[in-house]
Design a protein around this motif. Structure first.
Motif, short mmCIF file in Angstrom:
data_model
loop_
_atom_site.label_atom_id
_atom_site.label_comp_id
_atom_site.label_asym_id
_atom_site.label_seq_id
_atom_site.Cartn_x
_atom_site.Cartn_y
_atom_site.Cartn_z
N PRO A 1 -37.78 60.90 36.36
CA PRO A 1 -37.54 60.84 37.86
C PRO A 1 -37.54 59.79 38.75
CG PRO A 1 -39.61 61.97 37.50
CD PRO A 1 -39.20 61.79 36.22
N MET A 2 -36.84 59.40 39.65
CA MET A 2 -36.76 58.11 40.26
C MET A 2 -37.43 58.54 41.44
SD MET A 2 -32.96 56.82 39.35
CE MET A 2 -32.21 58.56 39.70
N PRO A 3 -37.90 57.11 42.33
CA PRO A 3 -38.44 57.45 43.50
C PRO A 3 -37.46 58.00 44.53
CG PRO A 3 -38.87 55.24 42.71
CD PRO A 3 -37.98 55.95 41.81
N ASN A 4 -37.60 58.78 45.49
CA ASN A 4 -36.80 59.41 46.59
C ASN A 4 -37.03 58.50 47.85
OD1 ASN A 4 -35.03 60.94 47.97
ND2 ASN A 4 -36.75 62.41 48.41
N VAL A 5 -35.73 57.62 47.89
CA VAL A 5 -35.72 56.33 48.78
C VAL A 5 -34.92 56.90 50.03
CG1 VAL A 5 -34.77 54.04 49.59
CG2 VAL A 5 -35.92 54.74 47.20
N LEU A 6 -35.52 57.12 50.96
CA LEU A 6 -35.18 57.49 52.37
C LEU A 6 -34.40 56.57 53.16
CD1 LEU A 6 -38.28 59.44 53.36
CD2 LEU A 6 -36.51 60.55 52.12
N GLY A 7 -34.57 55.39 53.25
CA GLY A 7 -33.98 54.36 53.70
C GLY A 7 -34.59 53.01 53.72
N VAL A 8 -34.43 52.15 54.51
CA VAL A 8 -35.03 50.90 54.45
C VAL A 8 -35.81 50.79 55.67
CG1 VAL A 8 -34.79 48.20 55.32
CG2 VAL A 8 -32.90 49.38 53.66
N ASP A 9 -37.30 50.74 55.45
CA ASP A 9 -38.26 50.75 56.41
C ASP A 9 -38.33 49.68 57.34
OD1 ASP A 9 -40.73 52.61 57.41
OD2 ASP A 9 -41.42 50.34 57.32
N HIS A 10 -38.46 48.42 56.67
CA HIS A 10 -38.38 47.15 57.26
C HIS A 10 -37.96 45.90 56.42
CE1 HIS A 10 -42.55 47.58 55.90
NE2 HIS A 10 -42.73 46.14 55.93
N ILE A 11 -37.82 44.92 57.06
CA ILE A 11 -37.36 43.55 56.37
C ILE A 11 -38.77 42.76 56.87
CG2 ILE A 11 -35.81 41.64 56.09
CD1 ILE A 11 -33.54 43.86 56.63
N ALA A 12 -39.26 41.93 55.97
CA ALA A 12 -40.53 41.02 56.48
C ALA A 12 -40.11 39.84 56.32
CB ALA A 12 -41.69 41.49 55.71
N ILE A 13 -40.51 38.97 57.42
CA ILE A 13 -40.36 37.41 57.36
C ILE A 13 -41.71 36.92 57.53
CG2 ILE A 13 -39.42 35.57 58.48
CD1 ILE A 13 -37.19 37.34 59.66
N ALA A 14 -42.03 35.78 56.65
CA ALA A 14 -43.36 35.19 56.62
C ALA A 14 -43.41 34.13 57.68
CB ALA A 14 -43.71 34.65 55.34
N VAL A 15 -44.23 33.98 58.58
CA VAL A 15 -44.35 33.14 59.49
C VAL A 15 -45.47 32.03 59.78
CG1 VAL A 15 -42.59 34.30 60.89
CG2 VAL A 15 -44.85 34.49 61.41
N LYS A 16 -45.29 30.92 60.13
CA LYS A 16 -46.38 30.05 60.31
C LYS A 16 -47.17 29.94 61.65
CE LYS A 16 -45.32 26.52 56.89
NZ LYS A 16 -44.88 25.43 56.28
N ASP A 17 -46.55 30.64 62.78
CA ASP A 17 -46.84 30.80 64.08
C ASP A 17 -46.51 32.13 64.41
OD1 ASP A 17 -47.11 30.67 66.80
OD2 ASP A 17 -47.10 28.49 66.86
N LEU A 18 -47.23 33.24 64.74
CA LEU A 18 -46.90 34.48 65.16
C LEU A 18 -46.19 34.49 66.42
CD1 LEU A 18 -46.55 37.32 63.72
CD2 LEU A 18 -48.69 37.67 64.67
#
Ligand code: CO
Length: 140
Positions: free
Chosen positions: A1-18
């Motif tokens: 069986p494969m993981p049941n993927v429901l969608g894209v939860d988020h895309i993450a960006i690494a930042v130096k100053d939040l």
């Protein structure tokens, strides 16, 4: 069986100053969501919204944070893709059994009490991929 993927939860960006990144992406038209420290991952996360799509700004809170290592090596930029799954433990187990290289072979605690596990980027075309259970809008 494969993981049941429901969608894209988020895309993450690494930042130096939040704060600066939050302001920048706000000026780009994104809505500002909540901010949270995720001790387990050594990060502080600012959630932003592009319509219904979540963009996660990720900032290191410790020198040994994987995000700090990433920033030192590659600078700010796209960090990971997060796929929503219905059951993180089951998905992780399925991938382990399929010999997919994992960073986490057991789920950990993510932001907003989600369950998460990272797949090694070597297994996913160079894209660090996070499996998320319990993400906003993706309750199983
Ligand atoms: Co994430």
């Amino acid at each position: 069986p494969m993981p049941n993927v429901l969608g894209v939860d988020h895309i993450a960006i690494a930042v130096k100053d939040l704060d600066a990144a939050t302001q920048l992406w706000k000026e780009m038209g994104l809505r500002v969501g909540s901010r949270e420290v995720v001790e387990d991952q050594g990060v502080e996360v600012q959630m932003m919204y592009a319509g219904a799509t979540r963009i996660e700004l990720v900032f290191p809170i410790r020198e040994d944070s994987p995000i700090q290592v990433f920033l030192d090596k590659r600078g700010a930029g796209l960090h990971h893709l997060a796929l929503a799954v219905d059951d993180c433990a089951a998905a992780t187990k399925e991938l382990v059994e399929a010999d997919v290289r994992m960073i986490n072979t057991e789920p950990k605690t993510g932001a907003h009490h989600t369950r998460i596990a990272f797949v090694h980027p070597k297994a996913t075309s160079g894209v660090l991929t996070e499996l998320v259970e319990g993400g906003e809008g993706f309750e199983a």
